[in-house]
Every structure is written in structure tokens, then in C-alpha cells.
Design a protein around this motif. Structure first.
Motif, mmCIF file in Angstrom:
data_model
loop_
_atom_site.group_PDB
_atom_site.id
_atom_site.type_symbol
_atom_site.label_atom_id
_atom_site.label_comp_id
_atom_site.label_asym_id
_atom_site.label_seq_id
_atom_site.Cartn_x
_atom_site.Cartn_y
_atom_site.Cartn_z
ATOM 1 N N MET A 55 0.856 -1.190 0.000
ATOM 2 C CA MET A 55 0.000 0.000 0.000
ATOM 3 C C MET A 55 0.886 1.231 0.000
ATOM 4 S SD MET A 55 -3.189 0.927 2.437
ATOM 5 C CE MET A 55 -3.297 -0.586 3.307
ATOM 6 N N ILE A 94 -12.244 3.939 26.514
ATOM 7 C CA ILE A 94 -12.358 4.964 25.490
ATOM 8 C C ILE A 94 -11.013 5.587 25.220
ATOM 9 C CG2 ILE A 94 -13.528 7.087 24.862
ATOM 10 C CD1 ILE A 94 -15.705 6.215 26.905
ATOM 11 N N LEU A 128 -8.908 3.164 23.262
ATOM 12 C CA LEU A 128 -9.353 3.052 21.878
ATOM 13 C C LEU A 128 -8.969 4.279 21.084
ATOM 14 C CD1 LEU A 128 -12.819 1.405 22.320
ATOM 15 C CD2 LEU A 128 -10.942 0.539 20.936
ATOM 16 N N MET A 129 -9.106 5.442 21.725
ATOM 17 C CA MET A 129 -8.809 6.684 21.026
ATOM 18 C C MET A 129 -7.324 6.717 20.671
ATOM 19 S SD MET A 129 -10.796 9.190 20.219
ATOM 20 C CE MET A 129 -11.963 9.959 21.328
ATOM 21 N N ALA A 142 -6.772 4.419 17.923
ATOM 22 C CA ALA A 142 -7.278 4.964 16.657
ATOM 23 C C ALA A 142 -6.292 5.956 16.081
ATOM 24 C CB ALA A 142 -8.630 5.620 16.890
ATOM 25 N N VAL A 194 -3.690 4.054 14.453
ATOM 26 C CA VAL A 194 -4.195 3.480 13.211
ATOM 27 C C VAL A 194 -4.185 4.532 12.105
ATOM 28 C CG1 VAL A 194 -6.232 2.539 12.070
ATOM 29 C CG2 VAL A 194 -5.595 1.718 14.319
ATOM 30 N N VAL A 249 -3.971 -4.636 22.462
ATOM 31 C CA VAL A 249 -4.744 -5.592 21.670
ATOM 32 C C VAL A 249 -5.049 -5.037 20.295
ATOM 33 C CG1 VAL A 249 -6.989 -6.699 21.469
ATOM 34 C CG2 VAL A 249 -5.751 -6.812 23.608
ATOM 35 N N THR A 250 -5.562 -3.819 20.255
ATOM 36 C CA THR A 250 -5.958 -3.252 18.971
ATOM 37 C C THR A 250 -4.781 -3.208 18.011
ATOM 38 O OG1 THR A 250 -7.356 -1.830 20.295
ATOM 39 C CG2 THR A 250 -7.252 -1.350 17.961
ATOM 40 N N THR A 299 -1.909 -4.863 18.227
ATOM 41 C CA THR A 299 -1.403 -6.197 17.866
ATOM 42 C C THR A 299 -2.187 -6.715 16.689
ATOM 43 O OG1 THR A 299 -0.986 -6.587 20.194
ATOM 44 C CG2 THR A 299 -0.882 -8.497 18.753
ATOM 45 N N ILE A 300 -3.513 -6.575 16.786
ATOM 46 C CA ILE A 300 -4.357 -7.104 15.727
ATOM 47 C C ILE A 300 -4.039 -6.429 14.402
ATOM 48 C CG2 ILE A 300 -6.734 -7.255 14.900
ATOM 49 C CD1 ILE A 300 -7.581 -7.500 17.849
ATOM 50 N N ILE A 301 -4.054 -5.101 14.437
ATOM 51 C CA ILE A 301 -3.870 -4.381 13.185
ATOM 52 C C ILE A 301 -2.495 -4.645 12.598
ATOM 53 C CG2 ILE A 301 -3.793 -2.075 12.158
ATOM 54 C CD1 ILE A 301 -6.443 -1.983 13.087
ATOM 55 N N THR A 316 -0.486 -7.204 13.112
ATOM 56 C CA THR A 316 -0.299 -8.579 12.626
ATOM 57 C C THR A 316 -0.938 -8.754 11.267
ATOM 58 O OG1 THR A 316 -1.098 -8.979 14.846
ATOM 59 C CG2 THR A 316 -0.118 -10.810 13.703
ATOM 60 N N ILE A 317 -2.152 -8.208 11.132
ATOM 61 C CA ILE A 317 -2.806 -8.375 9.838
ATOM 62 C C ILE A 317 -2.027 -7.634 8.767
ATOM 63 C CG2 ILE A 317 -4.905 -7.940 8.528
ATOM 64 C CD1 ILE A 317 -6.450 -8.171 11.114
ATOM 65 N N GLY A 318 -1.593 -6.425 9.115
ATOM 66 C CA GLY A 318 -0.876 -5.621 8.131
ATOM 67 C C GLY A 318 0.423 -6.277 7.694
ATOM 68 N N GLU A 319 1.097 -6.914 8.647
ATOM 69 C CA GLU A 319 2.399 -7.499 8.328
ATOM 70 C C GLU A 319 2.300 -8.792 7.548
ATOM 71 O OE1 GLU A 319 4.364 -8.009 11.996
ATOM 72 O OE2 GLU A 319 4.858 -5.890 12.216
ATOM 73 N N VAL A 324 -15.393 5.262 18.248
ATOM 74 C CA VAL A 324 -13.995 4.891 18.001
ATOM 75 C C VAL A 324 -13.921 3.449 17.524
ATOM 76 C CG1 VAL A 324 -11.713 4.852 18.974
ATOM 77 C CG2 VAL A 324 -13.372 6.486 19.811
ATOM 78 N N ILE A 345 -1.719 -15.949 12.459
ATOM 79 C CA ILE A 345 -0.985 -15.385 11.325
ATOM 80 C C ILE A 345 0.491 -15.722 11.380
ATOM 81 C CG2 ILE A 345 -0.256 -13.205 10.312
ATOM 82 C CD1 ILE A 345 -3.022 -12.253 10.563
#
Lengths: 113, 140, 800
Positions: B1, B39, B42-43, B46, B49, B128-129, B131-133, B135-138, C684, C790
């Protein structure tokens, strides 16, 4: 408003169910996402809507909205986020390994289970 | 990307700190006003992200050289540790205490052990957020 | 917790140390570390003889689940003590024997001894606990440890088969016994055995009395390998020989005997008990001895012999229970059967234990247990031969060994059935002595087969895997001790009578004695020329004759073909249940997630709508609703349209964006409905989720033609039903309030107790902190799962 919400929740659940019964893995995941939205709204509606101020004592209102369902929903939102992302990666990996996201072709074949 | 999006990148650089500051504010305000660990975490996540979208994974990994799995673990440790700390004072697991104290600069501040627990939540959510993002991205 | 409790669980505690012994003291055989414990326990239990001799009962209680009336109550009386001594005494000898039997280089000694110690605790628990639930727990633990020990050489297919078979059959019995225990609890309101015995007179006429009895008997019969449940015992012989000697002859299989003896005071008020126990016992006696003759494996003969001897003890207990119906205790006329049962219990442990060890020695030194290949070992193994003579002669009932004495008493007991006139014993009772006599003839034959086919005849060195020679002294110590006991009990039986037998009889037949009286147990060699003596002479004469003419009548066994055997029945039962359940499952588990979801949703709709109708729960009440504003209608419309449009979306991108639209409208609802925390979180989360979806979508395959969802009417109907049910639930939940909401507590206490003002946050981190703690754990697990899915495929790819 509660009556209206009841029907909205019904529609959400209906769409969610229909999506979950479909063949595509991605649609199933979207369905679970809709399902959790419906469940959150249901919880909130059960407690009654728009009764009193937001549950912040700083508001110094006479009555407050019920804080307990809100706490439950907050927990549920975050959990459903975790579950949805887990599902997503599961679907993604399943596609990579097996080359399809069609549930009919993903079923365990006989003698292989 | 590989997208060379100057506007997004420049805007991100500015907005990022605002979002992160706001998220920290949300986090500390949580006991009195809307906000809290979930919150806030998450913020912050975000914001990162957004950074990921504007730049790419490698750049972000250079800016923030954390292992986010460890962030999750530290967060859990905070939460469990706060809970277990109550046991030392002969109180049931997860009992919180609070006191009012005068701190320099801040004046009268009320201090809560609940904040420590909330820091745990905050760190777990970020960990967590991302790690998820990540891992998927990599994975490609 | 008392010293007694500690004694029971001490083997288990020692088991915790076994891995250390095994790991760090490899050069010393692990068995040596264990040996002191059973010996100490044996000595510890010996000192109780002085108490039980006078009829004293020692009880100790430690609370376990007091709210259910379940206490770890321990009770030492004559019967329990007899078994405890057997368990620890034989246990010591077996551990000693196993040290020489199992090689420390080749066997996994740690697991073996842990299982053995587990069994020791379990068995002590069974015989000493006074609470039926505790007894049951230990009872299943014996089945479990037996399973592990039979399957000790789990790489052998026969071992696994035998282990599974014993587990299935004994656990079946165990569960049935649990049912019996609960039935007794219903009748008496207690789990305490001594209290149940006190009430036994009152429950005889209860409608559940017979079912409870049957349940207990099934438990006892399966455990003690009574016909037709005996089939597991021969297969259990796959276990290492020390285990066979210990569990499958001396102790565990006697747990059923123990249970029958223990429950005799409760159930023997009914004649059915006597008939069932004695009847199954005598049939087992006959069938076991009859089948033993045709076996060719030494341990096979011993296994069937054990089956038959257990049947014999069982039948004696049954007949002995009749004494409870003859209140006057004159000259032990009716109690002799019980005396014989207890006496034979001890004798059987001694001679059968030594015989199993002899069989183990032969196996160990020659490499085979097949009597067709053995022969002429007398010259190579003189000491083993001597031990075998003592054991087999005792088993066959030849004087002057202890087996002769108990066999004589057994005949006495059976002959006296002829004089009983209760429960129709006067009509069919004559069968007992007849079958007993025939069975004894077969017992004689197989004993002789065991002895002479192995040790006399022609030596066939070419058929033996190893060159036979006398066993090392370590292997011989334990059988020598047991064989000496055979002789000692043979010549001086009365050292047992007052110390062991009489107290045990008091537990089996309580209420027959007045204060200070004891059972008059005197065992003699010579009774004069009685019926029993002639029966014994007849057994020896006919047995010898049949032994020598065996080839001529061996065709008898051809009648019972394999096809109709119980083993075949068991095998086909297991096989059919497996294929049957597999086929049944296949009819509704077709591997398609859609089908499962259809089941789940239909059931869900069904159960909810039925209960809505049945409970008349649907309420519709518009009096207490809040106002609708125009912007709310707009949000509702956006949401409804978005969610329905997803169904028709052709491309995935559209679907994802529409899902985001629904999510953001939910956030708007949260704003409208006074839930600022939720609104923020939802906003969010929705952003991050959409990013996530798109990220995954980016990696997912691009289809050449993105097709629409195919329409299915059933799907639509189910979805509409689900939606409708939820609408009804939402309406009813809003319209009916049964309880005051508990949230008032939070409203009031948020500032008082947690010094916070944001109630939602305070609930999350303080009042319900546990929920949150687990929630973040779930999140962490989800993240780890994703990471694992993964990242870890790389390693898998390399393997494959």
C-alpha cells in the motif's frame, strides 16, 4: 420511542440472521456485527429510554439514566470488537489456506474429521 | 500500500498529537466525566491506526518501537496487580481505595487505586488493537 | 483431619514426591523409596486390632461439603480394618516384588508408582470411609487407577483394550451405585453408613428399597467381576503382574465383596438380597472354575480362578446374611457361611497373591506364560515349584493348607442351606451345595493344570524365549512370605479368628450379639466323618479322574462357541454403539455451518415463542414511552435502510461501508439515549473496525464477478421469525417491570463508596471490576489468537 426501537431491533436481528445463514464467510461476519449492534440496543431499550440525565453525578439531576445496562453494553462493545476481529482473521486465514470463503466448500470432508 | 498522500500525512502529523492528548484527557477524566480506560485506549489506538493509514507499517514501527503484545501483558499485570494488591491489605480481591491529596502544581487531587486498574485496561486496549492491526498488516 | 485421614491420603502425598525420586535418584529403583510407606501403614493399622477385638469402633470426621451432609468420615471397625490390613500388607509385598519385577532401565517407574499409590489411597478410602459419597469418590478412583495400571503398557493393543473394558464395566457399576446411594439418601436423609444401618429396619417396605438394592448390587457385581460382568477381569491381566496380584486378585476386585458385606445389614432384611447375592455368587463360582480349565495362559487361569473364588465369597455372604433372620444365636449354626466368607477372603489373598507372583516369576524367567510351551520347570526352579505347590494345593482345598479349611467351611455353609426354611430356600436351596460341589471339582482340576502342566512333564527348551533358571531372591521374598502365611493359617487358623474374623463378622451381621458377646469362631481340621469331608474326598477323587481324562471330555467347551460368548456381545455392543452414534450424528451434523445455524435459530425461535405464549408473557403497554423526535426517526430510517441494503449489496466494499453506517447510527442512538460513554466508545470502535474490515478486505480475493447473495426462502422465513421474536421481546421487556431496578444502588453509592461521578466508569472499574478484568483477558486472548493464526503458520509450513 421504545416501540419504534423495538421494531428497529427486530429489523437488525432479521438482517443479521439472514446474513449469518448465507454462504460467504465475510457476510457471516458482517451478520455477527449487526447482531451485536441489535443486542446492545436491545439492552438499552429494556432499561427504558431517555429517563433522566446521563449517568454523571456532575449533572446534579433529579434522576439519571440507568447506568448498569450502559456498563454492560460498554463491555459488550469491546468484547464484540475482539470477537469480530478474531473472526475476520479466521476468515482471512481460511481463505489463504483453502482458497475459498464459501462455507459449502469449507465443510469437513468425510474421513477427514 | 504505497500511497504518497502528502495532505493526509501532513494532517496526520498535526492531528495525531491532538487526538492523543484528547485521549489522555478522556482517560483521566473517566472517573467524573465520560471517558475512562476503554475509550482512552481506543482513542489512542485509533490515532496510531491513523498514523498507519497515512504512512506505512515500517515507519510506524520505527516511531513506536513497542511490542504491543508486551503492552497487553503489562496492562493485564497492572489490572491483576491492583486487584491482588487489595489482598495485602486484607481486603477482598479488587477492592479499591481513594484519598484526597495535595500535589504540587495540581492542587487538591483525589487519588484512586482505580486509576491503576484503569491504566491496565487502557494499556490492554491499546496493545490488543494494535497487535491485531499490525499482525494483519504485516502478514503480506 | 486426624491421623487416620492422613494415613488414607499419605500414599497420595507420597505420589507427589515420586517424580523427584525418579528424576534425581535414577540409580536407585524408585520402589525402594515407596516400600516403607505401606509397611508403616500396615503396622499402624495393626494396632487397631486391640480396639476392634473388643467390638470398639473408631470414627473420625473431617468436614468436606457440610451443606450436603457430606463429611470425610472415617470409621474403623472389624470389616474395614481387615481390608485395610489386606491393602497395606499385600501392598508392601507387591511393592517389594515390583522392585525386582520391573526393570529400572526400561520401564517408566514414575508413572507406575504414582498410579499404584493413587490406587492405595483410593482403596483405603473405600474401605474406611463411613460416608457413602466419599466412598463413591474413592470407588471411582480405584476404577480409574486400575484403568491406568492395566493400560500401563499402553503401546500394546491388548492393554488398551483391557483397560477400556475394565473402565467401561466398572464405571457403569459405579454410576449405578451412585444412583443407589442417592436412593438411600432419599429414604433415610443421610449419607452416613452407620446411620443408614440404624434406620435399615424402617426402610424395608419403602418403594425405593428394591431399586436401591439392585443399584448397589450392580456396582458390587461389576467391581467384583461377578457373572456376567466378569469378562473384564481376564482382559485386565494385561497389566504388569504385580498389579494383577495386587488389584485384580487381592484388593480392588474385593471392593465389591466389601460393599456387599458392608451393605448386608441394610439390605439383607429382604430375601431378594440373599437370593441375588448367593445366586450370582454361586453361578460365578461355577462359571469361573469351569472356564478356567480351558485357559492356556497362566494368568488367564488365575484370572478365571479369581472370578470363581470371588463368586464363592459372594455366595457365602449371601447365605450368611440369612442368619439375620434367625435371631437366636446358638452354636453359630447359621453364621458359619459368613465366617467362611471372611476367612476365605484372607486365605484367597494369601494363596492367590503368591500364585500370581509365581506366574510373574515364570513369565519373567522363561519369557512366556503359555502352558502349552511350558513344562518340566521343576528341575530349574525348585523354590518356585515349592511355592506353586503350596498355592495350588491350598486353592484346590487339599489339607493341610488354609484353603482346605475355608473350603470345608464353605461346604458346611452350603449344606446348611438345606436346613433353612425362609424365602423358598427349602425348595431350591438344594442347588447350592450341588453347584458348589461341581464347581469345586473344576477348581481342583484347574489347580492341578496350573501346577503340573508348568512344572512337570517334558521340558521344551526350543519353545521358550529364555533359558529358565531360578528367580533372584528378591522376586521370591514376597511369594515366600505369602506361602508361609498359607501354611501358618492352615495350622493355626485361630490366630485369625478372634482378632480378625470375629470383629469383621460383627460388622457384617450386627445386632445378633448382646453386649460383651463375641462370635464363637473356632476352626478345626477334623470334624469327624461329616458330609463335608466326604464332599472333599469326592472332589479330589473325581477331580483327579477328570484331570487325567481331560482330552476325552474337553469337547464340552466346544458347546460354548465364541460366537455367543459374552466377550463377543461386549465387543459388538461397543462397536455398534460407536457406529450407531456415528451414523446418527451424521444425519444432523452435515458439516455445513448454515445447517447448524438453522437448528440454533429455529430452536431459539421455538423456545422463546412457546414460552412467550405459555407464560402469557407478551405485554404491550404504550403508556410509559418517551417521545419521538424527528431526528430520531431519521436515525432509525438510516439504520433500517442500511441494514436491509446490506442484504442486497453486491460488492463486499458496499457491505462493509453499510455496516459502518449502522454502527455510526448506533453511536448516534447512544448520544440521544443519554449514554455518552457508549457513544464515544462506539464511535472509536466503529472507526477501528471499519479500518480492520478494509484491511482484511484488501487481502481477501477479488472475485471476478461479485455475485449477489442467492435467495433462499427458508433463510428468509427464519430471519423474519428471529426478528419478530426479538421485537416481541423488546416490547414485552419494556412494558413489564417485575422488579425494582438494582441500579439505584449504583446511583447512590457511586460517590459515597468510590468517590467517582461517572457511574458507568465506576461500575466498570470498581463495582464490577471482575467483569472488566476478565473482559480484558478475553481481549488479550483474542489478540494472541490472531497473532498465533498469522505468525505461527510459518513453522507449520516448514513441517509440512
Amino acid at each position: 420511542m421504545e416501540i419504534l426501537m423495538a421494531f428497529t431491533i427486530g429489523i437488525l436481528f432479521m438482517s443479521a440472521t439472514y446474513l449469518m445463514l448465507s454462504k460467504s464467510l465475510l457476510r457471516i461476519i458482517i451478520g455477527t456485527g449487526l447482531l451485536s449492534h441489535g443486542a446492545h440496543l436491545l439492552l438499552l431499550t429494556m432499561a427504558g429510554l431517555k429517563r433522566g440525565a446521563p449517568p454523571l453525578l456532575g449533572e446534579e439531576a433529579a434522576s439519571y439514566a440507568d447506568p448498569l445496562p450502559q456498563a454492560l453494553i460498554l463491555t459488550a462493545i469491546v468484547i464484540s470488537f475482539g470477537v469480530t476481529s478474531f473472526f475476520l482473521v479466521l476468515a482471512y486465514r481460511a481463505y489463504q489456506e483453502l482458497g475459498t470463503d464459501n462455507m459449502d466448500r469449507l465443510r469437513g470432508t468425510e474421513g477427514n474429521d | 500500500m504505497k500511497i504518497n498522500d502528502v495532505i493526509l500525512q501532513t494532517a496526520t502529523k498535526l492531528v495525531l498529537f491532538v487526538i492523543i492528548l484528547f485521549s489522555i484527557h478522556l482517560f483521566f477524566a473517566g472517573h467524573y466525566y465520560p471517558g475512562g480506560g476503554f475509550i482512552g485506549g481506543l482513542m489512542t489506538a485509533a490515532a496510531i491506526v491513523l498514523l498507519l493509514l497515512a504512512f506505512d507499517l515500517k515507519t510506524v514501527a520505527k516511531i513506536l518501537p513497542f511490542d504491543f503484545k508486551k503492552v497487553t501483558a503489562i496492562g493485564l499485570l497492572f489490572a491483576v496487580g491492583t486487584g491482588a494488591g487489595a489482598l495485602l491489605f486484607d481486603a477482598p480481591f479488587l477492592t479499591h481505595a481513594f484519598t484526597d491529596a495535595y500535589l504540587p502544581l495540581l492542587g487538591k487531587t483525589s487519588l484512586h487505586t482505580a486509576v491503576l486498574f484503569d491504566i491496565g485496561v487502557y494499556l490492554v486496549v491499546i496493545g490488543v488493537t494494535l497487535t491485531i492491526i499490525q499482525t494483519i498488516g504485516e502478514s503480506e | 483431619m486426624s491421623l487416620l485421614h492422613l494415613a488414607i491420603i499419605s500414599p497420595l502425598l507420597l505420589a507427589l514426591l515420586v517424580p523427584i525420586f525418579y528424576r534425581y535418584f535414577r540409580q536407585i529403583h524408585t520402589g525402594w523409596f515407596l516400600l516403607p510407606l505401606p509397611i508403616l501403614l500396615f503396622i499402624y493399622f495393626l494396632q487397631f486390632i486391640s480396639h476392634t477385638k473388643n467390638g470398639e469402633v473408631i470414627t473420625e470426621t473431617a468436614p468436606w461439603i457440610p451443606s450436603f451432609g457430606v463429611d470425610f468420615a472415617v470409621r474403623i471397625d472389624g470389616l474395614g480394618l481387615l481390608f485395610a490390613l489386606l491393602i497395606t500388607g499385600i501392598g508392601s509385598l507387591v511393592v517389594l516384588y515390583s522392585v525386582y519385577y520391573l526393570s529400572k532401565e526400561h520401564e517408566k517407574l514414575n508413572t507406575f508408582y504414582i498410579y499404584l499409590l493413587l490406587f492405595m489411597t483410593a482403596m483405603l478410602g473405600v474401605v474406611l470411609s463411613d460416608n457413602l459419597i466419599v466412598l463413591y469418590a474413592f470407588w471411582e478412583l480405584t476404577s480409574f487407577s486400575s484403568f491406568l495400571l492395566i493400560g500401563y503398557w499402553y503401546h500394546r493393543e491388548r492393554s488398551r483394550y483391557g483397560a477400556q473394558k475394565s473402565m467401561i464395566i466398572t464405571v457403569l457399576g459405579g454410576l449405578s451405585m451412585l444412583g443407589g446411594i442417592l436412593l438411600l439418601h432419599i429414604m433415610t436423609g443421610t449419607f452416613n453408613i452407620s446411620e443408614i444401618i440404624l434406620q435399615s429396619g424402617d426402610i424395608v417396605n419403602h418403594v425405593l428399597f428394591i431399586p436401591a438394592m439392585l443399584c448397589f448390587l450392580l456396582g458390587a457385581f461389576t467391581k467384583s467381576a461377578q457373572f456376567p460382568f466378569h469378562i473384564w477381569l481376564p482382559d485386565a491381566m494385561e497389566a504388569p503382574t504385580p498389579v494383577s496380584a495386587y488389584l485384580h486378585s487381592a484388593t480392588m476386585v474385593k471392593a465389591g465383596i466389601y460393599l456387599v458385606a458392608r451393605m448386608t445389614p441394610v439390605f439383607a432384611h429382604d430375601g431378594i438380597w440373599i437370593w441375588l447375592v448367593a445366586g450370582f455368587g454361586i453361578v460365578t463360582l461355577f462359571w469361573g472354575s469351569f472356564s478356567a480349565v480351558k485357559q492356556t495362559d497362566l494368568k488367564g487361569i488365575l484370572a478365571f480362578s479369581t472370578v470363581s473364588q470371588l463368586g464363592m465369597i459372594m455366595s457365602l455372604l449371601g447365605i450368611g446374611a440369612a442368619a439375620l433372620h434367625y435371631p437366636q444365636l446358638d452354636d453359630s449354626f447359621y453364621t458359619v457361611a459368613t465366617t467362611a466368607a471372611v476367612f476365605h477372603l484372607v486365605n484367597h489373598a494369601t494363596f492367590k497373591g503368591s500364585l500370581f507372583m509365581v506366574a510373574g516369576i515364570i513369565d519373567h524367567e522363561t519369557g512366556t506364560r503359555d502352558i502349552r510351551r511350558l513344562g518340566g520347570l521343576m528341575n530349574f526352579m525348585p523354590i518356585t515349584f515349592t511355592l506353586a505347590i503350596i498355592g495350588t494345593f491350598s486353592m484346590a482345598g487339599i489339607p493341610p493348607f488354609n484353603g482346605f479349611l475355608s473350603k470345608e467351611m464353605f461346604f458346611t455353609g452350603m449344606v446348611r442351606v438345606l436346613e433353612m426354611d425362609i424365602f423358598n430356600l427349602e425348595t431350591w436351596g438344594f442347588l447350592f451345595p450341588v453347584i458348589a460341589w461341581i464347581a469345586s471339582v473344576f477348581t481342583f482340576i484347574y489347580s492341578m493344570v496350573l501346577l503340573f502342566k508348568t512344572f512337570t512333564g517334558k521340558h521344551q527348551p526350543d519353545k521358550l524365549p529364555k533359558t529358565p533358571h531360578e528367580a533372584p531372591i528378591g522376586l521370591l521374598i514376597s511369594p515366600i512370605i505369602l506361602a508361609s502365611l498359607v501354611i501358618v493359617f492352615g495350622f493355626f487358623p485361630n490366630i485369625l479368628s478372634h482378632n480378625i474374623i470375629s470383629p469383621a463378622m460383627e460388622s457384617i451381621l450386627p445386632g445378633l450379639l448382646v453386649e460383651g458377646q463375641a462370635f464363637d469362631v473356632h476352626i478345626y481340621f477334623w470334624h469327624g466323618f461329616t458330609v463335608e469331608l466326604f464332599m472333599t474326598i469326592g472332589v479330589i477323587a473325581l477331580g483327579t479322574l477328570l484331570y487325567f481324562t481331560y482330552p476325552k471330555w474337553s469337547r464340552v467347551y466346544g458347546i460354548f462357541t465364541e460366537r455367543f460368548s459374552l466377550n463377543r456381545a461386549y465387543d459388538s455392543l461397543i462397536e455398534n454403539s460407536q457406529t450407531g452414534s456415528y451414523n446418527f450424528t451424521k444425519t444432523y451434523m452435515n458439516g455445513s455451518i448454515r445447517t447448524y445455524l438453522v437448528y440454533i435459530f429455529s430452536f431459539f425461535v421455538f423456545i422463546l415463542s412457546v414460552s412467550l405464549v405459555a407464560k402469557n408473557a407478551f405485554v404491550y403497554d404504550t403508556s410509559n414511552v418517551s417521545q419521538i423526535r424527528i431526528y430520531e426517526i431519521i436515525i432509525v430510517l438510516i439504520m433500517a435502510i442500511a441494514s436491509v441494503t446490506i442484504l442486497f449489496a453486491k460488492s463486499r466494499l458496499t457491505a462493509i461501508i453499510l455496516l459502518g453506517a449502522v454502527g455510526y447510527s448506533v453511536a448516534l442512538f447512544f448520544v440521544v439515549f443519554r449514554a455518552p460513554d457508549l457513544a464515544l466508545t462506539q464511535l472509536v470502535i466503529e472507526t477501528v473496525s471499519v479500518a480492520l474490515f478494509l484491511l482484511c478486505f484488501y487481502h481477501l480475493p477479488k472475485k471476478r464477478h461479485e455475485e449477489r447473495m442467492s435467495f433462499k426462502l427458508t433463510n428468509l422465513l427464519i430471519s423474519i421469525a428471529v426478528g419478530a421474536v426479538f421485537t416481541l421481546i423488546a416490547l414485552s421487556a419494556h412494558s413489564s417491570k417485575f422488579f425494582e431496578p438494582i441500579s439505584q444502588y449504583y446511583v447512590e453509592n457511586t460517590y459515597e463508596k468510590a468517590a467517582g461521578k461517572n457511574m458507568v466508569n465506576v461500575i466498570l472499574v470498581d463495582f464490577r471490576g471482575f467483569d472488566t478484568l476478565f473482559e480484558i483477558c478475553v481481549l488479550g486472548i483474542a489478540a494472541l489468537g490472531i497473532y498465533a493464526m498469522i505468525k505461527l503458520r510459518m513453522t507449520r509450513g516448514k513441517e509440512g
